[in-house]
Design a protein around this motif. Sequence first.
Motif: not given
Length: 282
Positions: A154-159, A192-193, A198-199
Motif C-alpha cells: 500500500x505504501x510503496x514501501x521497502x524491505x 525479489x524476482x 508481479x509488478x
Amino acid sequence: KIVIASICVGYVAVKWNRPSFDPESLRGARVLVTGASSGIGEQMAYHYARFGAQIVITARREKVLQQVTEKCLSLGAQKALFISGDMSTESDPDKVVDFALEKLGGLDYLVLNHIGVTRFAMWDGDVDHVKWLMKPNFFSYIQMAWRALPSLEKSKGSMVIVSSMAGKLSNPFTAPYCSTKSALNGFFGALSHELAMKKSNVSTSLITLGLIDTESALNAVRGIITTPAYPATEAALNIIVTGATRQLELYYPWYTYVMNFFKDWYPPLTNHLIQNALNYDP
Ligand code: NDP
C-alpha cells in the motif's frame, strides 16, 4: 590486468548507477528496525531518528530498547517506540510486526537485521543449534516479511534484509551462521524476482556486509581474524540509503564486492585467502 579492470568497471558502474538519496524522503517515514538494541541496528535507529522518521525498534532486552528509543527521540525521531520480542519463538515475529502496523498506522520500511547468538568456532556436530539458529536468522525474517507485505504494498514501501558476505561465500568457523545467511539470500533473491514479475510496489534490498566493528563481532573474532573492521555507524547509513533509494543490493565495505566477484573466477585463490586469513593451529 583484465580481471582488475573488470572489477573496477563493475564497481564504478554499481556506484555510478546509484540513484541520489533525498534525506527528506525519510521525514515521517514509518520504520520497523529489528535487532536494534545494539550494533548496526542501534546505529540505524539513530540515523532514522536524525532523518525525522517514526520508528519502532525491537530486540529481547527491554531496558536497553528503552534507552535507545529515548536517544532516538532526542535525536529528532517523530516517534520512537519499542517492543521486546524473541525472534526464535513462533509468535513474536508476528506480534512485533502487528505492533508496528498498529502504532505507526502502516509501514514504509521493514528493516530485518537481528541475529541469534552463535559461536565463532569449528563445526562440532551440533545439529540442534543449526535448527535453532534458523529460527531467528531465517524463519522469523520470512514470517515478518510476509506479515508486513500488504502494508508495504500500500505504501510503496521497502524491505531491507541485512545479510552478510557469509551468505555469498562460506567461511570457516561460521557453518551454522553461513547456512542461515545463505538461506536468506536464496529466499529473498527469489522473492525479489517474484515481486518484480508481479509488478509489486515493494522493493527489496539485500545487504552484504563484511566485518563491522560491533562489540559482538569483535568479541567473536578477536585473536582469530585480523581483517580490519569497518564502522557500524557508516555501515548503518549505507544500509538506510540503499533501502531509501530502492536499490537491490549493497556491498559494504568495498572488498565484499571484490571477494564476491572473484569467488567464481578462480575459487582456489579465494579459498587460499579465506583459509589463511584466520589464525588457526591444529
Ligand atoms: P549485534 O550482535 O550487535 O546485534 C544483534 C541484535 O539482535 C541485538 O539487538 C540483539 O539484541 C538482537 N537479538 C539477538 N538475539 C535475538 C533474538 N533471539 N530475538 C530478537 N532479537 C535478538 O549484531 P551486529 O550489529 O553485529 O549485526 C547486525 C546484522 O549485521 C546481522 O544480521 C549480522 O548478520 C549482520 N552482519 C554483521 C557483521 C559484523 O561484522 N558485525 C558482518 C556481516 C553481517 P538482544 O540481545 O537485546 O535481543
